[in-house]
Design a protein around this motif. Structure first.
Motif, mmCIF file in Angstrom:
data_model
loop_
_atom_site.group_PDB
_atom_site.id
_atom_site.type_symbol
_atom_site.label_atom_id
_atom_site.label_comp_id
_atom_site.label_asym_id
_atom_site.label_seq_id
_atom_site.Cartn_x
_atom_site.Cartn_y
_atom_site.Cartn_z
ATOM 1 N N SER A 36 51.977 44.340 44.687
ATOM 2 C CA SER A 36 51.878 44.469 45.815
ATOM 3 C C SER A 36 50.702 43.313 46.545
ATOM 4 O O SER A 36 51.067 42.701 47.303
ATOM 5 C CB SER A 36 51.831 45.457 46.471
ATOM 6 N N LYS A 37 49.673 43.878 45.851
ATOM 7 C CA LYS A 37 48.611 43.377 46.129
ATOM 8 C C LYS A 37 48.961 41.358 46.176
ATOM 9 O O LYS A 37 48.703 40.440 46.914
ATOM 10 C CB LYS A 37 47.630 42.865 45.285
ATOM 11 N N ARG A 54 47.787 34.934 50.654
ATOM 12 C CA ARG A 54 48.511 33.807 51.709
ATOM 13 C C ARG A 54 49.250 33.136 51.210
ATOM 14 O O ARG A 54 50.073 31.789 52.085
ATOM 15 C CB ARG A 54 46.933 33.259 52.563
ATOM 16 N N ARG A 55 49.176 32.844 49.653
ATOM 17 C CA ARG A 55 49.999 31.372 49.085
ATOM 18 C C ARG A 55 51.488 32.100 48.742
ATOM 19 O O ARG A 55 52.111 31.359 48.649
ATOM 20 C CB ARG A 55 49.639 31.244 47.858
ATOM 21 N N ILE A 88 58.624 36.996 44.578
ATOM 22 C CA ILE A 88 57.675 35.999 45.738
ATOM 23 C C ILE A 88 57.061 35.585 44.945
ATOM 24 O O ILE A 88 56.420 35.349 43.214
ATOM 25 C CB ILE A 88 56.848 37.689 46.296
ATOM 26 N N TYR A 89 57.165 33.625 45.336
ATOM 27 C CA TYR A 89 56.791 33.238 44.919
ATOM 28 C C TYR A 89 54.575 32.707 45.340
ATOM 29 O O TYR A 89 54.817 33.070 46.275
ATOM 30 C CB TYR A 89 56.826 31.483 44.554
ATOM 31 N N LEU A 90 53.504 31.625 44.247
ATOM 32 C CA LEU A 90 52.719 31.948 45.286
ATOM 33 C C LEU A 90 52.237 29.977 44.734
ATOM 34 O O LEU A 90 52.254 30.014 43.511
ATOM 35 C CB LEU A 90 51.108 32.568 44.269
ATOM 36 N N ARG A 91 52.283 29.496 45.577
ATOM 37 C CA ARG A 91 52.000 28.368 46.060
ATOM 38 C C ARG A 91 51.152 27.315 45.196
ATOM 39 O O ARG A 91 49.896 28.405 45.319
ATOM 40 C CB ARG A 91 52.221 27.423 47.668
ATOM 41 N N GLU A 92 51.017 26.407 45.098
ATOM 42 C CA GLU A 92 49.885 25.839 43.918
ATOM 43 C C GLU A 92 48.450 26.139 45.437
ATOM 44 O O GLU A 92 49.134 25.955 46.361
ATOM 45 C CB GLU A 92 50.398 24.307 43.914
ATOM 46 N N GLY A 93 47.283 26.216 44.319
ATOM 47 C CA GLY A 93 46.202 26.555 45.454
ATOM 48 C C GLY A 93 45.712 25.054 46.013
ATOM 49 O O GLY A 93 46.053 23.771 45.545
ATOM 50 N N GLU A 94 44.983 25.291 47.135
ATOM 51 C CA GLU A 94 44.170 23.717 47.346
ATOM 52 C C GLU A 94 43.533 23.396 45.685
ATOM 53 O O GLU A 94 42.656 23.926 45.772
ATOM 54 C CB GLU A 94 43.410 23.605 48.524
#
Lengths: 230, 215
Positions: A199-200, A205-206, A221-227
């Motif tokens: 959940s967290k 935001r990714r 749910i995917y977390l996109r690659e960060g900057e």
């Protein structure tokens, strides 16, 4: 009620395929051989989708592990003429092999191509057929199969919690892919529990989901690659 | 003026009546056959390699089920005992009994006895003995009174409908955990109250979801 979901951190995924191998081993996924695989008949409950950017010696490759999304509004369930696939109260999209007639409507309806048809009786290279997982049914020829979120592991953990008269804890259920991931990119847990790890992470935001505009409401749910700060 | 309906139309009511009768018979026959022992194999009683009598061992001698099927409380499968279990006693009892010849052969050669399986569920249904015993479902509920059987036979249909009957309403089949192997246990007068109490205490909620058994 629990609502099982998965979070995959693409920043951590190195495309090593360990989850794919672990999934095959855990869920008794048959091997179809090189020729049939070239015809698109290989079965992957978990698959790494690869995307190349740039030319041959430059640019980079992105990897995207793709299990079944276990949609909250699953398109496959709506098209099944015999009720062989259904969404259960915990949000898992189940497949009842004994009911499946092999019409493959669901395979066509799934926008994530997460469903696979068994074109042949399952077979393995000789020593492998003696090391099948007894907790998972071996699917016969002519039925559709897909990732189950390792439902047998969920049931096992639930039963253990029940025997010890307590609620199931966060992180107690670990699917085979998450267990084996060397970079710990895959997380699994209850999306309805606001304190759970998934959940967290899902609130990050990714976070994004595949083909969200289709309204399928996927629970992967995917977390996109960060900057990168270079 | 020609007739509007040709002569053969006179028979339409007869055809409809005959078709209805056939359809009704077919529907009744379908449910009757698939619910009958011919289909569910109730009464299946195969000949075993050893003329072993559950009535003698479990009934007259009163040996607990778990002396031989010792894994049943911890494992999904209730194990078939190895020859060594038989020989615990039969090293000294009945050493010249010819009914025990295959057991002694197995003991000396190390080749297991090939018992014939009576209670066989299909592979696509997952069943866990330990979960049912921990909930307090007795052996009798599914296997019948084995302590009365000279040769073990299938007493219950083991069909999905039969499983679900109990999963939807397990009250009649629950008993105290120390009575699970007792073949002659009779439910008390307040069985329903007792079952309700046990269900809330031990958190017993049998799954009715497909993925409870089909996984």
């Amino acid at each position: 009620m629990t609502r099982w979901g998965m979070v995959i951190d693409l920043d951590r995924c190195s495309g090593c395929q360990a989850c794919v191998v672990a999934c095959r081993q855990e869920n008794n996924i048959p091997v179809v051989g090189r020729e049939q695989a070239a015809m698109g008949r290989a079965i992957f409950w978990m698959q790494i989708i690869e995307e190349r950017e740039g030319g041959h010696n430059e640019g980079r490759t992105r990897y995207l592990p793709r299990p079944c999304m276990h949609c909250d509004n699953p398109p496959c369930v709506k098209v099944c003429p015999v009720g062989a696939t259904y969404r259960n109260p915990e949000g898992l999209v189940g497949q009842i092999y004994a009911r499946c007639i092999g019409c493959r409507y669901c395979t066509a309806a799934c926008p994530y191509t997460a469903r696979y048809f068994n074109w042949y009786e399952p077979s393995w290279e000789p020593p492998r057929e003696k090391s099948l997982n007894p907790d998972v049914y071996v699917r016969p020829k002519g039925v559709v199969e897909k990732c189950s979120f390792c439902v047998h592991r969920i049931r096992k953990a639930q039963r253990k919690a029940k025997d010890e008269n307590r609620e199931i804890e966060d992180g107690e259920v670990i699917p085979a892919c998450a267990e084996t991931c060397p970079s710990k990119a895959i997380h699994f847990g209850d999306l309805d529990d606001p304190d759970s790890e998934v959940s967290k992470l899902a609130g990050s935001r990714r976070a994004f989901r595949l083909e969200e505009f289709l309204g399928t409401d996927p629970k992967v749910i995917y977390l996109r690659e960060g900057e990168w700060s270079e | 003026m020609a007739q509007i309906f040709p002569v053969w139309t006179n028979k339409i009511p007869v055809y409809i009546a005959a078709g209805t009768i056939i359809l009704v018979l077919a529907i009744v026959g379908f449910f009757w056959y698939y619910g009958s022992p011919w289909y569910t194999d109730v009464g299946y009683r195969p000949a075993q390699p050893v003329r072993y009598s559950h009535k003698l061992h479990a009934g007259d001698l009163g040996i607990d089920c778990r002396y031989c099927h010792y894994d049943v409380e911890v494992s999904a499968v209730a194990n078939i005992p190895p020859t060594q279990i038989c020989m615990n006693c039969h090293k000294t009892i009945g050493t010249d009994n010819e009914r025990l010849l295959p057991v002694r052969e197995s003991w000396s050669s190390g080749v297991p006895i090939q018992w014939v399986r009576v209670h066989q569920l299909p592979d696509f249904a997952y069943f866990d003995h330990s979960a049912h015993l921990r909930a307090g479902v007795g052996c009798v509920s599914c296997h019948g009174n084995v302590a009365n059987m000279e040769i073990v036979e299938l007493k219950k249909p083991l069909s999905m409908g039969w499983c679900l009957d109990c999963h939807r309403n397990p009250d009649t089949q629950l008993r105290p955990r120390n009575e699970i192997t007792n073949m002659n246990w009779t439910p008390p007068a307040d069985q329903v109250q007792f079952a309700r109490k046990v269900r809330s205490e031990n958190n017993i909620a049998p799954p009715e979801d497909c993925s409870g058994c089909h996984r």
